[in-house]
Design an enzyme around this catalytic site. Structure first.
Site, PDB file in Angstrom:
ATOM      1  CG  ASP A 279      48.022  39.950  43.839  1.00 53.51           C
ATOM      2  OD1 ASP A 279      49.437  40.353  43.796  1.00 53.51           O
ATOM      3  OD2 ASP A 279      47.286  39.528  44.300  1.00 53.51           O
ATOM      4  CE  LYS A 286      46.936  42.181  46.628  1.00 53.35           C
ATOM      5  NZ  LYS A 286      45.733  42.422  45.831  1.00 53.35           N
ATOM      6  CG  ASP A 297      46.942  35.418  44.803  1.00 55.08           C
ATOM      7  OD1 ASP A 297      46.187  35.222  44.673  1.00 55.08           O
ATOM      8  OD2 ASP A 297      47.631  36.605  43.751  1.00 55.08           O
ATOM      9  NE  ARG A 360      40.920  40.032  36.952  1.00 54.25           N
ATOM     10  CZ  ARG A 360      39.986  40.844  37.542  1.00 54.25           C
ATOM     11  NH1 ARG A 360      38.753  41.227  36.606  1.00 54.25           N
ATOM     12  NH2 ARG A 360      39.772  40.972  38.897  1.00 54.25           N
TER      13      ARG A 360
HETATM   14  N1  BES Z   1      45.000  37.472  44.726  1.00 61.57           N
HETATM   15  C1  BES Z   1      43.940  39.009  44.243  1.00 61.57           C
HETATM   16  C2  BES Z   1      42.396  38.754  45.040  1.00 61.57           C
HETATM   17  C3  BES Z   1      42.483  38.387  46.551  1.00 61.57           C
HETATM   18  C4  BES Z   1      42.343  39.514  47.703  1.00 61.57           C
HETATM   19  C5  BES Z   1      42.349  37.247  46.976  1.00 61.57           C
HETATM   20  C6  BES Z   1      41.789  39.134  49.454  1.00 61.57           C
HETATM   21  C7  BES Z   1      42.099  36.920  48.464  1.00 61.57           C
HETATM   22  C8  BES Z   1      42.062  37.634  49.644  1.00 61.57           C
HETATM   23  C9  BES Z   1      43.974  39.669  43.254  1.00 61.57           C
HETATM   24  O1  BES Z   1      44.586  39.554  42.675  1.00 61.57           O
HETATM   25  C10 BES Z   1      43.164  40.767  43.048  1.00 61.57           C
HETATM   26  O2  BES Z   1      44.209  41.228  44.087  1.00 61.57           O
HETATM   27  N2  BES Z   1      42.753  41.627  42.405  1.00 61.57           N
HETATM   28  C11 BES Z   1      41.994  42.006  42.719  1.00 61.57           C
HETATM   29  C12 BES Z   1      40.706  42.594  41.163  1.00 61.57           C
HETATM   30  C13 BES Z   1      40.440  43.773  41.481  1.00 61.57           C
HETATM   31  C14 BES Z   1      41.809  45.144  41.164  1.00 61.57           C
HETATM   32  C15 BES Z   1      40.797  44.547  40.621  1.00 61.57           C
HETATM   33  C16 BES Z   1      40.854  42.692  44.436  1.00 61.57           C
HETATM   34  O3  BES Z   1      40.194  41.752  44.237  1.00 61.57           O
HETATM   35  O4  BES Z   1      40.959  43.622  44.791  1.00 61.57           O
HETATM   36 ZN    ZN Z   2      46.467  37.687  43.010  1.00 64.44          ZN
HETATM   37 MN    MN Z   3      46.397  40.523  42.953  1.00 60.30          MN
END
Ligand code: BES
Ligand code: ZN
Ligand code: MN
Length: 503
Positions: A279, A286, A297, A360
């Site tokens: 991811d 990111k 992920d 999601r």
């Molecule tokens: N895979 C990430 C969530 C995650 C973050 C898991 C850190 C483990 C450690 C997910 O896909 C993600 O990026 N979520 C975002 C959502 C946001 C953009 C609403 C997040 O949590 O920042």
């Molecule tokens: Zn993710």
């Molecule tokens: Mn993500």
């Protein structure tokens, strides 16, 4: 190249510790210098040898401490290993599991081929013999887990330890111990597989690789498997799932595993696992810090595959379906862009305001696909939100559900498995945060309550059955220098299924 598993052989035994003819007998000592019951037996047989040593100040019984003794008088074993248990009043689940782990690590480093561990006899409040033995097997297995085949020189492998015998205090308890042994071993193997998949970096562990692993497992245990490629998913209308992988040159795979252990026509439990093999965030890229951890992920999908391994080992009399949407989230000319609107398999449209909220987007189509099985219950697992890590840290997974009895069943299994969860609200009030002026919903709900709004998003695709969602972002792996998968929540899921199988 694969991670070679060198497994310990486990068994259980009852009988006097001083009469065990083995390389090493492990006994526990509480703080300060209080002998556990098996240690008292050894002490008596050796005319107070242990008491003398403790009085001399060599061992306090602090948690994590160990002391190896040779040639203890009147004892049949070659050595006695003392393991500190900490304060007796505080000897709960964690202290118990930690003591087993430190015993096994010391045995690994000290040259015994076989050992009898009596720590499994020590009562843990509210737990029984089955629990003690099961957790001992899982903790011992975890303590010896390694993933070093990607180093050019694997860590030194001088490990003579081959057999571990866990003691139970009375003959009559052997049959309960056997149950713990069988469950523990199946769970440990499932956890081991989930860890291997999680720890395998994303240049190796691609959606196709995961599909191959699932097929290999299916062959070994007689599961049915089906791998849907891009075209097959497209035909099903999985516009949301497919949109996420578009920025990657690794083609997506939708993995289906089926264990038909129950009666024909019996409704299955469906397990859905998020498997984003890397991811990067996509166009909503990111930041660099900790991005190296985003190979984890796919941990939800890895836990589904690990759980299937345990199901296969146990031959559970249940119907279970595993669904694993697998893809990679990368930035590219063809990738999703903020503002894009996609149509999910359910027909609901989604405005992608942030391409990093991709979990999601892939899960929603899997949840819709799950409808075709007329499921008894659906549980999805996903490293879904950073917000979950902020809220709960690394200890419990966040639990959400649209059905209270299902939530309670999961809470119960989680406590028993010592793979804990914490229930979070799924109130309608939060749904408003997902409003979009151009589509049926947005894929993000803003900064407040990020784990909850992610769950609210999923709930819109899970209206036709009893459903629970586990946000495992904080529990599935550990970051930093001690980086590694935990294999959670395989143990919780296996216990949930075991409980269902016994109903
Ligand atoms: N895979 C990430 C969530 C995650 C973050 C898991 C850190 C483990 C450690 C997910 O896909 C993600 O990026 N979520 C975002 C959502 C946001 C953009 C609403 C997040 O949590 O920042
Ligand atoms: Zn993710
Ligand atoms: Mn993500």
């Amino acid at each position: 190249m694969e991670n070679k598993e060198i497994e310990l052989e486990f068994s259980i035994k009852s009988g006097a510790p001083e009469k065990q003819r083995t390389a090493c007998v492990v006994v526990g000592v509480f703080e300060s210098r209080k002998l556990s019951a098996p240690a008292i037996d050894i002490d008596r047989a050796s005319d107070g040898y242990l008491s003398d040593i403790l009085r001399g100040g060599d061992m306090e019984g602090k948690a994590g401490s160990t002391l190896l003794l040779h040639k203890v008088p009147n004892i049949l074993a070659d050595r006695i290993l003392l393991v500190g248990l900490g304060k007796e009043r505080e000897f709960h689940e964690k202290a118990y599991c930690d003591a087993i782990a430190s015993a096994v690590k010391t045995l690994r480093d000290t040259g015994s081929m076989e050992a009898a561990i009596t720590l499994s006899e020590i009562p843990v409040r509210k737990r029984d013999v089955t629990w003690n033995v099961e957790q001992a097997v899982i903790s011992a297995h975890a303590a010896l887990y390694r993933f070093d085949h990607l180093k050019s020189k694997p860590n030194e492998t001088r490990r003579p330890l081959k057999r571990v015998i866990f003691a139970v205090s009375r003959r009559g308890e052997l049959k309960y111990g056997e149950v713990g042994l069988a469950h523990g071993l199946a769970i440990a193997r499932g956890i081991g597989l989930a860890k291997d998949l999680g720890n395998t970096p994303s240049n190796i562990c691609t959606p196709e690789y995961l599909a191959g692993q699932a097929q290999k497992l299916a062959k070994a245990y007689g599961f049915r498997s089906e791998i849907l490629d891009y075209a097959a998913c497209d035909k099903l209308g999985m516009g949301s799932f497919l949109s996420v992988g578009k920025g990657s040159d690794k083609p997506p795979r939708f993995i289906v595993l089926k264990h038909e252990g129950g009666a024909k026509g019996e409704k299955p439990v469906v397990l859905v696992g998020k498997a984003v093999t890397f991811d990067a965030g996509g166009i909503s890229l990111k930041p660099p810090a900790e991005m190296d951890e985003m190979n984890y992920d796919m941990s939800g999908g890895g836990a589904v595959i690990g759980t299937f391994r345990a199901i296969g080992e146990l031959g559970l009399p249940l119907n279970v379906v595993g669904l694993i949407p697998a893809c990679e989230n990368m930035p590219d000319a063809n990738a999703n862009k903020p503002g894009d609107i996609v149509t999910s398999m359910s027909g609901q449209t989604i405005e992608i305001l942030n391409t990093d909220a991709e979990g999601r987007l892939i899960l929603c189509d899997a949840l819709t696909y799950a409808e075709r099985f007329a499921p008894e219950a659906v549980i999805d697992l996903a490293t879904l939100t950073g917000a979950c890590v902020i809220a709960l840290g690394a200890h419990p997974s966040a639990l959400y559900s649209n059905h209270d009895p299902l939530a309670r069943e999961i809470e119960h299994a989680a406590d028993h498995a010592w793979d804990r969860v914490w229930r979070m609200p799924l109130w309608d009030d939060y749904q408003e945060q997902l409003k979009s002026s151009l589509a049926d919903m947005a894929n993000i709900g803003g900064r407040p309550a990020g784990s909850i709004t992610a769950a609210c998003f999923l709930s819109r695709f899970a209206k036709k059955y009893h459903w629970a969602h586990l946000d495992i972002a904080g529990t599935a792996y550990q970051g930093g220098r001690e980086k590694g998968s935990t294999g959670r929540p395989v143990s919780l899921l296996v216990h949930f299924l075991l409980n269902r199988a016994q109903k």
